[in-house]
Design an enzyme around this catalytic site. Structure first.
Site, mmCIF file in Angstrom:
data_model
loop_
_atom_site.group_PDB
_atom_site.id
_atom_site.type_symbol
_atom_site.label_atom_id
_atom_site.label_comp_id
_atom_site.label_asym_id
_atom_site.label_seq_id
_atom_site.Cartn_x
_atom_site.Cartn_y
_atom_site.Cartn_z
ATOM 1 N N VAL A 78 0.864 -1.186 0.000
ATOM 2 C CA VAL A 78 0.000 0.000 0.000
ATOM 3 C C VAL A 78 0.899 1.233 0.000
ATOM 4 O O VAL A 78 1.708 1.422 0.909
ATOM 5 C CB VAL A 78 -0.935 0.033 1.224
ATOM 6 C CG1 VAL A 78 -1.784 1.305 1.207
ATOM 7 C CG2 VAL A 78 -1.832 -1.199 1.252
ATOM 8 N N THR A 155 3.400 -5.433 -9.970
ATOM 9 C CA THR A 155 2.070 -4.889 -10.261
ATOM 10 C C THR A 155 1.998 -4.442 -11.713
ATOM 11 O O THR A 155 2.768 -3.587 -12.148
ATOM 12 C CB THR A 155 1.754 -3.702 -9.333
ATOM 13 O OG1 THR A 155 1.770 -4.165 -7.983
ATOM 14 C CG2 THR A 155 0.381 -3.113 -9.637
ATOM 15 N N HIS A 275 -7.001 -3.977 -8.232
ATOM 16 C CA HIS A 275 -6.356 -2.853 -7.540
ATOM 17 C C HIS A 275 -7.313 -2.210 -6.535
ATOM 18 O O HIS A 275 -7.300 -0.990 -6.327
ATOM 19 C CB HIS A 275 -5.874 -1.813 -8.551
ATOM 20 C CG HIS A 275 -4.575 -1.159 -8.173
ATOM 21 N ND1 HIS A 275 -3.381 -1.497 -8.742
ATOM 22 C CD2 HIS A 275 -4.285 -0.182 -7.273
ATOM 23 C CE1 HIS A 275 -2.409 -0.752 -8.222
ATOM 24 N NE2 HIS A 275 -2.943 0.048 -7.315
#
Length: 378
Positions: A78, A155, A275
């Site tokens: 995060v 990612t 996401h």
């Protein structure tokens, strides 16, 4: 306030945080349809109750990428975690470590790799984007290796930033954002002293270490916008696969064909994820996407999942749908913002208790016993 359920931490975080930070972690993209679907679709998954199965030997332990885990849970990467509690990445990593779980550091963390890694016993995971600045990518991978990071979480669903309108309204971005953030902090003195004053420096630690100068919060959106690479393709990941000799996980898979491509690429795992509803609004929830992906690639790689998980019951649902591990994002940030490391540890205790109840009443003695037979009408 009294915290008796995982979802109570959201209320506690909202009261403690300046609005720009709460809305940043709480919001999604565009009209936030996918953000809502993530939780709604998961809540509609019905578990099959089974009784009288002698559940005295129930175990929640599992293995993932050669690591023992007390629960099939990892903390997600995060961005700006260190803005939610004083040196937040350190506190969250310690909480996960104490509970026998992996912590995944974000590329855009406040604390750098070198600050967090020495504070925990088990190796942490590291998340990376494909960025235009390949020099940064190589530098941060070398530093991650040196710090003992074992698993790389790559990612791929952010070649461009999503349209997050809440951020412009809240003061995270938009006109006069810096002045608005200062005014909000003044109205939240507990956060202002604990994090705003004593939690500095408030820069992007991994990027600042590479650049040799602070990359401040006001540079955050601009730096990301300049460095995200819309030309990303599977070939851009090949040099990283060659460079990184540990497990590599591709995060941001929602389509069966993409999951199959990840197998062909040689990834060790994927994260079924939208996401958290923060990128393309209108796509499927992770809970809806997961079963078909599991049918296609289960056994060829490990399947992790995030987006919409707010309880231990949700973890059980995701495992029954085909996941090997669930990743928590917003959920642990709310707890971190409310009560720091103690809050995250308590949250994980609540998740464990909920999982034990659910598995006992589903007749599942181990994580491996959770499958489609544990569900109704799937």
């Amino acid at each position: 306030m009294i915290i008796s359920a995982p979802t109570d931490y959201r209320k506690a975080a909202k009261s403690k945080l300046p609005p720009f930070l709460f809305q940043y972690i709480d919001g999604g993209s565009y009209s936030e349809h996918t953000l809502r679907r993530n939780t709604q679709d998961l809540a509609e998954i019905a578990l099959k109750q089974r009784v009288l199965n002698d559940m005295s030997t129930l175990s929640l332990e599992t293995q993932l990428f050669g690591e023992h885990m007390a629960l099939p849970i990892a903390l997600s990467p995060v961005g700006l975690t260190g803005m939610y509690a004083r040196r937040g990445e350190v506190q969250a990593a310690k909480a996960a470590d104490n509970k026998g779980l992996p912590f995944t550091m974000s590329t855009v963390s406040v604390c750098p790799i070198e600050e967090v890694a020495p504070t925990i016993k088990r190796p942490m995971w590291f998340q990376l984007y494909v960025l235009r600045d390949r020099g940064f990518m190589k530098n941060v991978l070398e530093r991650a290796k040196a710090a003992g990071v074992t698993t790389l979480v790559f990612t791929v669903d952010m070649p461009v930033p999503g349209a997050r309108y809440r951020d412009r309204h809240s003061g995270m971005s938009g006109p006069n954002a810096a002045a608005r953030r200062v005014l909000q902090a003044m109205r939240h003195p507990q956060w202002a002293f604990d994090v705003g004053l004593f939690g500095q420096p408030h820069d992007l630690g991994n990027i600042s270490t590479y650049r040799g100068e602070p990359t401040k919060l006001e540079d955050y959106i601009g730096w990301l916008g300049e460095n995200f690479d819309p030309s990303i393709s599977w070939k851009d990941l090949e040099w990283i696969r060659d460079f990184w000799d540990g497990p590599m996980v591709i995060k941001g898979i929602l389509d069966v064909e993409d999951a199959k491509d990840a197998v062909k690429f040689g990834a060790d795992g994927i994260v079924v994820s939208n996401h958290g509803g923060r990128q393309l609004d209108g796509v499927m929830s992770s809970a809806k996407a997961l079963p078909a992906i599991a049918d296609a690639v289960k056994g060829d790689m490990k399947i992790l999942v995030d987006s919409g998980i707010r309880s231990g019951l949700d973890v059980v649902r995701m495992l029954a749908l085909g996941a090997d591990c669930a990743m928590l994002g917003r959920s642990f940030i709310y707890a971190l913002a409310a009560q720091g490391q103690t809050g995250v540890e308590h949250l994980l205790d609540l998740y464990e208790k909920e999982m034990r109840v659910a598995m006992t009443l589903c007749g599942a003695k181990t994580i491996q016993d959770l499958n489609r037979d544990s569900l109704v009408n799937i």
